[in-house]
Design an enzyme around this catalytic site. Structure first.
Site, PDB file in Angstrom:
ATOM      1  N   ASP A 240     -27.697 -52.771  39.940  1.00  0.00           N
ATOM      2  CA  ASP A 240     -27.415 -52.298  38.578  1.00  0.00           C
ATOM      3  C   ASP A 240     -28.022 -53.237  37.538  1.00  0.00           C
ATOM      4  O   ASP A 240     -28.631 -52.792  36.560  1.00  0.00           O
ATOM      5  CB  ASP A 240     -25.906 -52.167  38.356  1.00  0.00           C
ATOM      6  CG  ASP A 240     -25.277 -51.146  39.286  1.00  0.00           C
ATOM      7  OD1 ASP A 240     -25.654 -49.962  39.196  1.00  0.00           O
ATOM      8  OD2 ASP A 240     -24.425 -51.537  40.105  1.00  0.00           O
TER       9      ASP A 240
ATOM     10  N   ASP B 275     -28.309 -49.917  32.321  1.00  0.00           N
ATOM     11  CA  ASP B 275     -28.288 -48.947  33.420  1.00  0.00           C
ATOM     12  C   ASP B 275     -26.880 -48.352  33.429  1.00  0.00           C
ATOM     13  O   ASP B 275     -25.951 -48.957  33.964  1.00  0.00           O
ATOM     14  CB  ASP B 275     -28.598 -49.626  34.752  1.00  0.00           C
ATOM     15  CG  ASP B 275     -28.558 -48.653  35.920  1.00  0.00           C
ATOM     16  OD1 ASP B 275     -29.001 -47.500  35.747  1.00  0.00           O
ATOM     17  OD2 ASP B 275     -28.084 -49.044  37.003  1.00  0.00           O
TER      18      ASP B 275
ATOM     19  N   GLU C 205     -31.504 -45.725  30.435  1.00  0.00           N
ATOM     20  CA  GLU C 205     -32.036 -44.678  31.296  1.00  0.00           C
ATOM     21  C   GLU C 205     -31.552 -43.306  30.844  1.00  0.00           C
ATOM     22  O   GLU C 205     -30.386 -43.125  30.495  1.00  0.00           O
ATOM     23  CB  GLU C 205     -31.602 -44.920  32.746  1.00  0.00           C
ATOM     24  CG  GLU C 205     -32.276 -44.004  33.734  1.00  0.00           C
ATOM     25  CD  GLU C 205     -32.009 -44.392  35.177  1.00  0.00           C
ATOM     26  OE1 GLU C 205     -32.326 -43.575  36.053  1.00  0.00           O
ATOM     27  OE2 GLU C 205     -31.490 -45.500  35.428  1.00  0.00           O
TER      28      GLU C 205
END
Length: 180
Positions: free
Chosen positions: A138, A7, A66
């Site tokens: 996170d 992330d 991502e």
């Protein structure tokens, strides 16, 4: 198969490592790479080195990260893209294949609802990986990325062994919420 989920973030980059054997997912480790309050090149170097260290320590077979979304603030989007680039460079230089998923794909695969909250993501990651504690948002998103990749980025209805596993525990997803 070992999967490293990422992330990306300029201040905090989450990571999560899981093992997949068939439909079985096993938690390995998770956490964050924090960058010092320094100039941009130093922060990007910290992210790159952090990812490189994770690859040496855990030898992932695959990775998932991502995709960048366009934020209201264009400057924030550019900085996020640079942090993501540093992470991808670390993965590629370590010889780890990189898959990319949108936040929508991530939430649909893990929670079954594309507009799930951070708290819902954390709850489902805890349930799916049988964790004893709640990871940071996170780290949970990074573990979710790894879970998403393990199941081909599909939705909860196509997760094979995961949905029946939740049913055995008396759990199901209704309107994007985990209910018992």
């Amino acid at each position: 198969m070992r999967i490293l989920g990422i992330d990306p973030g300029l201040r905090v980059t989450g990571f999560g490592v899981i093992d997949q054997s068939g439909h079985q997912l096993t938690y390995v480790t998770s956490g964050v790479i924090k960058t010092a309050d320094a100039d941009l090149p130093t922060r990007l170097g910290t992210i790159f080195e952090g990812i490189s260290t994770l690859i040496r320590q855990h030898a992932p077979d695959h990775s998932a990260i991502e995709k960048v979304f366009v934020n209201v603030n264009p400057q924030s989007t550019l900085l996020l893209g640079q942090a993501r680039g540093a992470a991808i460079c670390g993965l590629v230089s370590g010889g780890v294949p990189v898959a990319e998923y949108t936040a929508l794909q991530l939430k649909q695969a893990v929670v079954g609802y594309g507009r799930a909250t951070k708290e819902q993501m954390q709850q489902m990651v805890v349930r799916l990986l049988c964790l004893s504690g709640i990871p940071s948002t996170d780290a949970a998103d990074a573990l979710g990325m790894a879970i998403c990749h393990a199941h081909g980025g599909g939705t909860l209805s196509t997760l094979g062994g995961i949905a029946p596993g939740l049913a055995k525990k008396g759990l199901r997803v209704r309107r994007g919420r985990l209910v018992g």
